[in-house]
Design a protein around this motif. Structure first.
Motif, mmCIF file in Angstrom:
data_model
loop_
_atom_site.group_PDB
_atom_site.id
_atom_site.type_symbol
_atom_site.label_atom_id
_atom_site.label_comp_id
_atom_site.label_asym_id
_atom_site.label_seq_id
_atom_site.Cartn_x
_atom_site.Cartn_y
_atom_site.Cartn_z
ATOM 1 N N LYS A 1 -25.919 34.531 4.577
ATOM 2 C CA LYS A 1 -24.457 34.666 4.574
ATOM 3 C C LYS A 1 -23.826 33.531 3.766
ATOM 4 O O LYS A 1 -24.354 32.410 3.744
ATOM 5 C CB LYS A 1 -23.912 34.617 5.999
ATOM 6 C CG LYS A 1 -24.206 35.888 6.784
ATOM 7 C CD LYS A 1 -23.612 35.843 8.170
ATOM 8 C CE LYS A 1 -24.023 37.094 8.935
ATOM 9 N NZ LYS A 1 -24.309 36.832 10.326
ATOM 10 N N VAL A 2 -22.704 33.845 3.140
ATOM 11 C CA VAL A 2 -21.983 32.846 2.343
ATOM 12 C C VAL A 2 -20.788 32.335 3.146
ATOM 13 O O VAL A 2 -20.131 33.107 3.851
ATOM 14 C CB VAL A 2 -21.517 33.481 1.008
ATOM 15 C CG1 VAL A 2 -20.485 32.609 0.304
ATOM 16 C CG2 VAL A 2 -22.715 33.703 0.083
ATOM 17 N N ILE A 3 -20.540 31.031 3.056
ATOM 18 C CA ILE A 3 -19.387 30.434 3.736
ATOM 19 C C ILE A 3 -18.355 30.049 2.688
ATOM 20 O O ILE A 3 -18.660 29.304 1.744
ATOM 21 C CB ILE A 3 -19.827 29.201 4.552
ATOM 22 C CG1 ILE A 3 -20.820 29.630 5.631
ATOM 23 C CG2 ILE A 3 -18.626 28.502 5.178
ATOM 24 C CD1 ILE A 3 -21.575 28.498 6.267
ATOM 25 N N TYR A 4 -17.153 30.562 2.876
ATOM 26 C CA TYR A 4 -16.105 30.330 1.876
ATOM 27 C C TYR A 4 -14.738 30.369 2.549
ATOM 28 O O TYR A 4 -14.553 31.002 3.580
ATOM 29 C CB TYR A 4 -16.160 31.420 0.790
ATOM 30 C CG TYR A 4 -14.986 31.380 -0.167
ATOM 31 C CD1 TYR A 4 -14.853 30.332 -1.075
ATOM 32 C CD2 TYR A 4 -13.997 32.377 -0.142
ATOM 33 C CE1 TYR A 4 -13.761 30.271 -1.936
ATOM 34 C CE2 TYR A 4 -12.912 32.323 -1.006
ATOM 35 C CZ TYR A 4 -12.798 31.269 -1.901
ATOM 36 O OH TYR A 4 -11.719 31.211 -2.735
ATOM 37 N N GLU A 5 -13.801 29.692 1.936
ATOM 38 C CA GLU A 5 -12.396 29.724 2.357
ATOM 39 C C GLU A 5 -11.585 29.491 1.077
ATOM 40 O O GLU A 5 -11.942 28.596 0.296
ATOM 41 C CB GLU A 5 -12.138 28.569 3.342
ATOM 42 C CG GLU A 5 -11.484 28.950 4.644
ATOM 43 C CD GLU A 5 -10.074 29.448 4.486
ATOM 44 O OE1 GLU A 5 -9.339 28.904 3.630
ATOM 45 O OE2 GLU A 5 -9.696 30.394 5.212
ATOM 46 N N PRO A 6 -10.514 30.256 0.841
ATOM 47 C CA PRO A 6 -9.703 29.980 -0.353
ATOM 48 C C PRO A 6 -9.263 28.511 -0.411
ATOM 49 O O PRO A 6 -9.127 27.934 -1.494
ATOM 50 C CB PRO A 6 -8.503 30.915 -0.185
ATOM 51 C CG PRO A 6 -9.042 32.051 0.631
ATOM 52 C CD PRO A 6 -10.054 31.454 1.566
ATOM 53 N N GLY A 7 -9.104 27.896 0.768
ATOM 54 C CA GLY A 7 -8.697 26.488 0.823
ATOM 55 C C GLY A 7 -9.750 25.511 0.312
ATOM 56 O O GLY A 7 -9.483 24.317 0.193
ATOM 57 N N PHE A 8 -10.964 25.976 -0.004
ATOM 58 C CA PHE A 8 -11.977 25.101 -0.621
ATOM 59 C C PHE A 8 -11.524 24.633 -2.007
ATOM 60 O O PHE A 8 -11.940 23.580 -2.481
ATOM 61 C CB PHE A 8 -13.299 25.858 -0.837
ATOM 62 C CG PHE A 8 -14.185 25.965 0.370
ATOM 63 C CD1 PHE A 8 -13.843 25.389 1.585
ATOM 64 C CD2 PHE A 8 -15.403 26.645 0.293
ATOM 65 C CE1 PHE A 8 -14.687 25.489 2.685
ATOM 66 C CE2 PHE A 8 -16.254 26.751 1.375
ATOM 67 C CZ PHE A 8 -15.897 26.179 2.578
ATOM 68 N N ASN A 9 -10.736 25.493 -2.669
ATOM 69 C CA ASN A 9 -10.375 25.226 -4.065
ATOM 70 C C ASN A 9 -9.358 24.091 -4.169
ATOM 71 O O ASN A 9 -8.464 23.969 -3.343
ATOM 72 C CB ASN A 9 -9.814 26.507 -4.706
ATOM 73 C CG ASN A 9 -10.859 27.608 -4.720
ATOM 74 O OD1 ASN A 9 -11.792 27.583 -5.505
ATOM 75 N ND2 ASN A 9 -10.705 28.578 -3.812
ATOM 76 N N TYR A 10 -9.542 23.268 -5.201
ATOM 77 C CA TYR A 10 -8.627 22.148 -5.442
ATOM 78 C C TYR A 10 -7.566 22.630 -6.428
ATOM 79 O O TYR A 10 -7.845 22.774 -7.621
ATOM 80 C CB TYR A 10 -9.388 20.953 -6.033
ATOM 81 C CG TYR A 10 -10.575 20.509 -5.190
ATOM 82 C CD1 TYR A 10 -10.376 19.776 -4.026
ATOM 83 C CD2 TYR A 10 -11.881 20.824 -5.563
ATOM 84 C CE1 TYR A 10 -11.454 19.366 -3.246
ATOM 85 C CE2 TYR A 10 -12.960 20.417 -4.791
ATOM 86 C CZ TYR A 10 -12.745 19.693 -3.640
ATOM 87 O OH TYR A 10 -13.821 19.289 -2.875
ATOM 88 N N GLN A 11 -6.365 22.906 -5.889
ATOM 89 C CA GLN A 11 -5.323 23.437 -6.765
ATOM 90 C C GLN A 11 -4.406 22.299 -7.200
ATOM 91 O O GLN A 11 -3.457 21.942 -6.513
ATOM 92 C CB GLN A 11 -4.571 24.551 -6.034
ATOM 93 C CG GLN A 11 -5.469 25.772 -5.955
ATOM 94 C CD GLN A 11 -5.047 26.793 -4.940
ATOM 95 O OE1 GLN A 11 -4.362 26.489 -3.964
ATOM 96 N NE2 GLN A 11 -5.473 28.018 -5.166
ATOM 97 N N LEU A 12 -4.734 21.738 -8.341
ATOM 98 C CA LEU A 12 -4.131 20.474 -8.757
ATOM 99 C C LEU A 12 -3.094 20.595 -9.853
ATOM 100 O O LEU A 12 -2.541 19.584 -10.290
ATOM 101 C CB LEU A 12 -5.243 19.524 -9.245
ATOM 102 C CG LEU A 12 -6.258 19.131 -8.176
ATOM 103 C CD1 LEU A 12 -7.407 18.375 -8.810
ATOM 104 C CD2 LEU A 12 -5.608 18.287 -7.099
ATOM 105 N N GLY A 13 -2.824 21.799 -10.324
ATOM 106 C CA GLY A 13 -1.879 21.930 -11.429
ATOM 107 C C GLY A 13 -2.387 21.163 -12.647
ATOM 108 O O GLY A 13 -3.571 21.176 -12.959
ATOM 109 N N LEU A 14 -1.491 20.420 -13.292
ATOM 110 C CA LEU A 14 -1.856 19.707 -14.527
ATOM 111 C C LEU A 14 -2.841 18.570 -14.288
ATOM 112 O O LEU A 14 -3.579 18.172 -15.190
ATOM 113 C CB LEU A 14 -0.594 19.142 -15.198
ATOM 114 C CG LEU A 14 0.338 20.184 -15.810
ATOM 115 C CD1 LEU A 14 1.624 19.525 -16.284
ATOM 116 C CD2 LEU A 14 -0.341 20.919 -16.974
#
Ligand SMILES: [Zn+2]
Length: 305
Positions: free
Chosen positions: A2-15
């Protein structure tokens, strides 16, 4: 598996993302590349609480981890006057604490079900209870081990193995477990690059030091030989599956292809499956645009395990 993931894992840093070569949204790209496959995904519910982090860190680190300057240095970006600690906490540290939850969730589930659990994030192997460096703030493996001991999922005598195939030596794990004889380390790393601390290298039970420029064939052969040395009946294995071994990666110094990475994970996980050892894979480093494709290819190659 099984894979463990959450959209919140991503670093959304803009510029700000242009300040570091790390592809902060690679976790979402992996999920996108897995689209259409029937791999089951499970989601950590929330970031690991500060209380759990503080239980792990030593007294000095509890303070240092709240310093914007030191956290930015750990993330290998220059100090930025207009960015607040609150911003860093929300955009980078919270995703990292969610990643720690992912590793812990994976370990708990692997121990309960015997299934391979694959956390797309985590694998912060340069961090320890006493230090943070190399884009690693919280040592997810160390924190998970502590919590598993506390909850009784692991006993005092249970043996645990960390297989680290990130291009960099896992100095944080080596330091964290330096006095724990029940935790063993197998590390395949580029000995020509950071970090070079000899005292943590000496801690590795199964060292596979390689030179810059090594290609897939040699890498996989040496890895296979090291895996064959595993004779202990481990209660749990953590894998730090960094994709900075790819030839296109500017930091790792190796010359593996996407196919080599998929083969690598298949070799490791097939071996552990045969030995019936519960396993949790963590993401580790990976600083190229091919990283997401390599992870997706590896997951597909291992999906039937
Ligand atoms: Zn690395």
């Amino acid at each position: 598996m099984k894979v463990i993931y959450e959209p919140g894992f991503n670093y959304q840093l803009g510029l700000l993302k242009y300040l570091h070569p790390f592809d902060g949204e690679k976790f979402a790209k992996v999920i996108s590349e897995l689209g259409g496959s029937d791999i089951e995904i499970i989601y950590p519910s929330e970031p690991v609480p500060t209380k759990v982090i503080n239980e792990y860190l030593n007294e000095l680190m509890r303070k240092l981890v709240l310093s914007k300057t030191l956290v930015l240095r750990t993330l290998e970006v220059p100090s930025i006057p207009f960015v607040s600690f609150g911003f860093i906490d929300k955009k980078i540290l919270t995703p990292m604490r969610l990643a720690v939850s992912g590793t812990l969730l994976g370990a708990e589930n692997a121990l309960k079900s015997g299934e391979i659990m694959w956390n797309l994030s985590g694998g912060f192997h340069h961090a320890s209870y006493a230090n943070m460096e190399g884009f690693c703030v919280y040592n997810d493996v160390g924190i998970s081990y502590q919590q598993l001991r506390k909850s009784g999922h692991l006993s005092e005598t249970d043996k645990v193995l960390i297989i680290d195939v990130d291009a960099h030596h896992g100095n944080g794990n080596a330091f964290s477990f330096k006095d724990n004889e029940n935790v063993h380390l197998l590390d395949v790393y580029n000995e020509d690059i950071y970090p070079t601390s000899q005292y943590t290298r000496n801690r590795v039970n199964f060292p596979v030091p390689l030179k810059s420029g090594v290609e897939g064939c040699e890498y996989l052969e040496k890895l296979t030989q090291a895996l064959e040395l595993i004779t202990v009946n481990y209660a749990l294995v953590f894998v730090v599956a960094g994709t900075d071994v790819l030839a296109v990666d500017k930091l790792g110094g190796f010359k593996l292809t996407v196919e080599d990475v998929a083969k690598r994970e298949k070799i490791i996980l097939s071996h552990l499956k045969t030995l019936e050892i519960p396993t949790v894979v963590t993401g580790g480093g990976g600083y190229s645009k091919q990283s997401a494709s390599a992870i997706a290819a590896a997951i597909k190659a291992c999906s039937t395990l």
